[in-house]
Design a protein around this motif. Sequence first.
Motif: not given
Length: 280
Positions: A76, A79-80, A207, A211, A228, A258-260, A262-263
């Motif tokens: 993770t 990937s970030l 992003f 990702w 990744t 989750i990260p995309p 949240l962005v």
Amino acid sequence: MIENRPWLTGFSHLVLILGVLVVALPVWVAIVASTHPANAFGVGHIPLWFGDQAFANWHQVLIGKEGQASQVLRMTLNSLIMALGITFGKIAISLLSAYAIVFFRFPFRGLAFWVIFFTLMLPVEVRIVPTYEVVANLNLLNSYTGLTLPLIASATATFLFRQCFMSIPGELVEAARIDGAGPIRFFFDILLPMSRTNIAALFVILFIYGWNQYLWPLIVTTDDAYYTLVMSVKRMLSVPDGDIEWNKVMVSTLLAMIPPVLVVIGMQKLFVKGLVDAEK
């Protein structure tokens, strides 16, 4: 005058509801599957309601089994780093490229822009072999630089920033010049604040692009330390005898989502505003 047609309104809502169900069903299946044991998927059907193994599944994926540490958190982080490196690199290079094309006079300025624009016809998949050759010759395999550097150029972002800069009145440029603002000060004090919403919109798009990269990291990384999260999902599906632990696959899939999400949620207003302003 807008006619009131209840049947048309009902049909539109029905189409929207069906669209939401089609999009949300795979996400729902992933969430539910992450709460069941691995043997729940070998009986010929997919469970559609929650099980009682959610904590155990998430604990094994995030922390690992006893005596075996989990690699998901490191993937993770990789990937970030890759997504942020690609995003900031693309925005920085595109801003400077568009700034030079719009506000500086030099020979073959128009040709330079069209050469950049024509690279839209050459995606990474087409130029993958020569790009890999260059990265390998520079000894950038299995490195964060090798993961991000070949992907930071963006003709699309350059084009969007060029269109944004061309909409700036010439009077503003002349006023800044009269006030003694040089090229660097004009760029940082005037252009960047005026491009804030466009930068935010591109940040979200780039992003997610960085990702979700799969092919390029798969080619340039052979060391587990640089894998990744998207690659990890594919690796979990490639197991001998087809004994796939679907519950852990779904947990990793949710982590990758989750990260995309949240962005997008965090920058939703600026994202929409940037797209609207780009149309003007």
